[in-house]
Design a protein around this motif. Structure first.
Motif, PDB file in Angstrom:
ATOM      1  N   UNK A   1      -5.687 -34.214  -2.088  1.00 16.61           N
ATOM      2  CA  UNK A   1      -5.921 -32.770  -1.993  1.00 16.61           C
ATOM      3  C   UNK A   1      -6.581 -32.449  -0.646  1.00 16.61           C
ATOM      4  N   UNK A   2      -6.098 -31.422   0.033  1.00 13.71           N
ATOM      5  CA  UNK A   2      -6.659 -31.052   1.335  1.00 13.71           C
ATOM      6  C   UNK A   2      -8.025 -30.414   1.155  1.00 13.71           C
ATOM      7  N   UNK A   3      -8.914 -30.647   2.120  1.00 13.85           N
ATOM      8  CA  UNK A   3     -10.254 -30.090   2.049  1.00 13.85           C
ATOM      9  C   UNK A   3     -10.238 -28.610   2.432  1.00 13.85           C
ATOM     10  N   UNK A   4     -11.121 -27.832   1.792  1.00 16.18           N
ATOM     11  CA  UNK A   4     -11.145 -26.381   2.009  1.00 16.18           C
ATOM     12  C   UNK A   4     -12.088 -26.012   3.144  1.00 16.18           C
ATOM     13  N   UNK A   5     -11.594 -25.176   4.040  1.00 18.03           N
ATOM     14  CA  UNK A   5     -12.376 -24.674   5.173  1.00 18.03           C
ATOM     15  C   UNK A   5     -12.262 -23.158   5.200  1.00 18.03           C
ATOM     16  N   UNK A   6     -13.392 -22.486   5.386  1.00 24.30           N
ATOM     17  CA  UNK A   6     -13.409 -21.030   5.545  1.00 24.30           C
ATOM     18  C   UNK A   6     -13.750 -20.731   7.004  1.00 24.30           C
ATOM     19  N   UNK A   7     -12.939 -19.881   7.623  1.00 25.29           N
ATOM     20  CA  UNK A   7     -13.156 -19.505   9.016  1.00 25.29           C
ATOM     21  C   UNK A   7     -13.407 -18.001   9.099  1.00 25.29           C
ATOM     22  N   UNK A   8     -14.464 -17.628   9.778  1.00 30.16           N
ATOM     23  CA  UNK A   8     -14.725 -16.223  10.089  1.00 30.16           C
ATOM     24  C   UNK A   8     -14.562 -16.037  11.583  1.00 30.16           C
ATOM     25  N   UNK A   9     -13.765 -15.055  11.987  1.00 25.21           N
ATOM     26  CA  UNK A   9     -13.622 -14.847  13.420  1.00 25.21           C
ATOM     27  C   UNK A   9     -12.616 -13.772  13.769  1.00 25.21           C
ATOM     28  N   UNK A  10     -12.430 -13.589  15.062  1.00 22.17           N
ATOM     29  CA  UNK A  10     -11.582 -12.511  15.566  1.00 22.17           C
ATOM     30  C   UNK A  10     -10.104 -12.882  15.509  1.00 22.17           C
ATOM     31  N   UNK A  11      -9.281 -11.840  15.350  1.00 23.03           N
ATOM     32  CA  UNK A  11      -7.835 -11.960  15.428  1.00 23.03           C
ATOM     33  C   UNK A  11      -7.366 -11.037  16.550  1.00 23.03           C
ATOM     34  N   UNK A  12      -6.638 -11.587  17.519  1.00 30.22           N
ATOM     35  CA  UNK A  12      -6.130 -10.806  18.653  1.00 30.22           C
ATOM     36  C   UNK A  12      -4.656 -11.086  18.858  1.00 30.22           C
ATOM     37  N   UNK A  13      -4.005 -10.183  19.569  1.00 28.43           N
ATOM     38  CA  UNK A  13      -2.750 -10.537  20.209  1.00 28.43           C
ATOM     39  C   UNK A  13      -3.089 -10.898  21.646  1.00 28.43           C
ATOM     40  N   UNK A  14      -2.641 -12.064  22.090  1.00 27.73           N
ATOM     41  CA  UNK A  14      -2.899 -12.537  23.452  1.00 27.73           C
ATOM     42  C   UNK A  14      -1.754 -12.124  24.370  1.00 27.73           C
ATOM     43  N   UNK A  15      -2.094 -11.402  25.436  1.00 21.51           N
ATOM     44  CA  UNK A  15      -1.120 -11.020  26.459  1.00 21.51           C
ATOM     45  C   UNK A  15      -1.478 -11.786  27.725  1.00 21.51           C
ATOM     46  N   UNK A  16      -0.608 -12.686  28.132  1.00 21.38           N
ATOM     47  CA  UNK A  16      -0.920 -13.593  29.237  1.00 21.38           C
ATOM     48  C   UNK A  16       0.077 -13.442  30.381  1.00 21.38           C
ATOM     49  N   UNK A  17      -0.463 -13.361  31.607  1.00 22.85           N
ATOM     50  CA  UNK A  17       0.350 -13.331  32.825  1.00 22.85           C
ATOM     51  C   UNK A  17      -0.088 -14.493  33.708  1.00 22.85           C
ATOM     52  N   UNK A  18       0.879 -15.265  34.206  1.00 22.34           N
ATOM     53  CA  UNK A  18       0.543 -16.372  35.098  1.00 22.34           C
ATOM     54  C   UNK A  18       0.394 -15.859  36.519  1.00 22.34           C
ATOM     55  N   UNK A  19      -0.679 -16.293  37.186  1.00 21.46           N
ATOM     56  CA  UNK A  19      -0.959 -15.831  38.549  1.00 21.46           C
ATOM     57  C   UNK A  19      -1.197 -17.023  39.468  1.00 21.46           C
ATOM     58  N   UNK A  20      -0.971 -16.822  40.749  1.00 18.08           N
ATOM     59  CA  UNK A  20      -1.244 -17.871  41.735  1.00 18.08           C
ATOM     60  C   UNK A  20      -2.710 -17.879  42.146  1.00 18.08           C
ATOM     61  N   UNK A  21      -3.393 -16.764  41.868  1.00 16.74           N
ATOM     62  CA  UNK A  21      -4.801 -16.626  42.264  1.00 16.74           C
ATOM     63  C   UNK A  21      -5.488 -15.751  41.229  1.00 16.74           C
ATOM     64  N   UNK A  22      -6.588 -16.253  40.634  1.00 20.28           N
ATOM     65  CA  UNK A  22      -7.338 -15.439  39.672  1.00 20.28           C
ATOM     66  C   UNK A  22      -8.062 -14.336  40.437  1.00 20.28           C
ATOM     67  N   UNK A  23      -7.770 -13.071  40.158  1.00 17.53           N
ATOM     68  CA  UNK A  23      -8.353 -11.984  40.945  1.00 17.53           C
ATOM     69  C   UNK A  23      -9.863 -11.862  40.760  1.00 17.53           C
ATOM     70  N   UNK A  24     -10.543 -11.472  41.827  1.00 18.37           N
ATOM     71  CA  UNK A  24     -11.972 -11.177  41.763  1.00 18.37           C
ATOM     72  C   UNK A  24     -12.134  -9.657  41.765  1.00 18.37           C
ATOM     73  N   UNK A  25     -13.362  -9.190  41.796  1.00 21.33           N
ATOM     74  CA  UNK A  25     -13.637  -7.755  41.721  1.00 21.33           C
ATOM     75  C   UNK A  25     -12.906  -7.008  42.839  1.00 21.33           C
ATOM     76  N   UNK A  26     -12.181  -5.975  42.465  1.00 17.72           N
ATOM     77  CA  UNK A  26     -11.491  -5.149  43.443  1.00 17.72           C
ATOM     78  C   UNK A  26     -10.102  -5.637  43.817  1.00 17.72           C
ATOM     79  N   UNK A  27      -9.719  -6.830  43.342  1.00 13.27           N
ATOM     80  CA  UNK A  27      -8.418  -7.391  43.693  1.00 13.27           C
ATOM     81  C   UNK A  27      -7.367  -7.058  42.642  1.00 13.27           C
TER      82      UNK A  27
END
Length: 302
Positions: A1-27
């Motif tokens: 029998x599998x062990x029971x685990x309860x998880x509390x946490x956020x559910x999101x939709x992840x929107x991801x864009x691949x970039x060559x450079x992680x932008x800093x402030x103002x970029x």
């Protein structure tokens, strides 16, 4: 029998864009493509545990919208029990906007949306999930009152309480004293201990965190693996070699796997090895849910 685990946490939709450079402030950076995947630390850790064989119940909230329906469908397909997940018409489903570099590193902004609707009433309504859990796993994307109520309920049910201290924030000694196992990286650990990130060694940082109340401290160190401290002994688990394409879900894979190992009553050295292997495998695949390994994939890596 599998062990029971309860998880509390956020559910999101992840929107991801691949970039060559992680932008800093103002970029502004023009990226390549757009990936849309289910995510959120709660949802991702729940799926991570379910894929490794646990019986998992998730507590959280989504909006009464298309993305909320998509999240529910994805989680149900993984066998996660959603009786503790409410749908709210008063807020949209949470969203994570992520810029991901080719190295696998990323920068993320989260719009919590319906995750802010998780309150004490939602926790109380999910009592059944807590009652059967051997391990309760949570993070810090949920409001303080709901999180505190959930920890109390888990303790009353006899569950082992595991807190992933992410995203980083300071917590009271009173709250931390109720945590059995705390999992944090250096930045999160430094925030907990109220020190600068590089002020002390890894072992010194774990001792400072333990002094705040948690029975056991696990410090994650990315590709270098993890360290463990229980107030007396300290040991390290080296990281597993991995071709790092996307580290987005690596820490969630680690936490989900650690919860499974602890529910199965693996020794601590085994549990850390199990979790580090899951983390390394996750980093080799792009996307949150797609990257989470099954038991059949993980055990050969061990």
């Amino acid at each position: 029998m599998s062990e029971a685990i309860c998880v509390l946490g956020a559910l999101h939709m992840d929107l991801t864009i691949e970039v060559e450079h992680l932008p800093s402030v103002g970029e502004t950076e023009i990226g390549k493509g757009l990936e849309v995947h289910p995510g959120g630390k709660g949802a991702t850790q729940a799926v991570a545990a379910a894929r490794l064989g646990a019986s998992v119940s998730l507590v959280g909230a989504v909006g009464d919208d298309g993305w909320g329906a998509d999240l529910r469908s994805a989680l149900l397909a993984e066998g996660v029990n959603l009786s503790g997940v409410v749908s709210s018409s008063a807020a949209v489903t949470g969203v994570a906007l992520r810029a991901r570099h080719a190295s696998g590193e990323s920068a993320t902004v989260i719009g919590p949306g319906a995750n802010r609707m998780v309150d004490v009433a939602v926790i109380e309504a999910a009592r059944e999930a807590f009652a059967h859990a051997k391990v309760f796993l949570c993070q810090l994307e949920i409001g303080e009152d709901a999180l505190s109520a959930a920890v109390e309920l888990a303790r009353a049910s006899g569950a082992l309480v595991v807190l992933n201290a992410a995203p980083a924030r300071e917590l009271s000694r009173e709250f931390l004293a109720k945590i059995d196992v705390i999992v944090a990286n250096r930045r999160e650990g430094a925030r907990l201990a109220r020190v600068e990130k590089d002020e002390c060694s890894d072992s010194g940082l774990m001792r400072r965190i333990a002094a705040l109340g948690p029975s056991k401290v696990v410090l994650t160190r990315g590709k270098r693996g993890a360290m463990f401290f229980d107030g007396e002994r300290t040991f390290e688990q080296a990281g597993f070699p991995a071709e790092r394409l996307d580290s987005t879900a690596a820490s969630d894979a680690f936490c989900g796997a650690l919860a499974v190992a602890l529910a199965e009553e693996q020794r601590w050295d085994q549990a850390l090895r199990f979790a580090c292997a899951a983390s390394a495998l996750s980093a080799e695949v792009q996307g949150s849910f797609p990257s989470l390994p099954t038991r059949d994939v993980l055990e050969p890596r061990l």
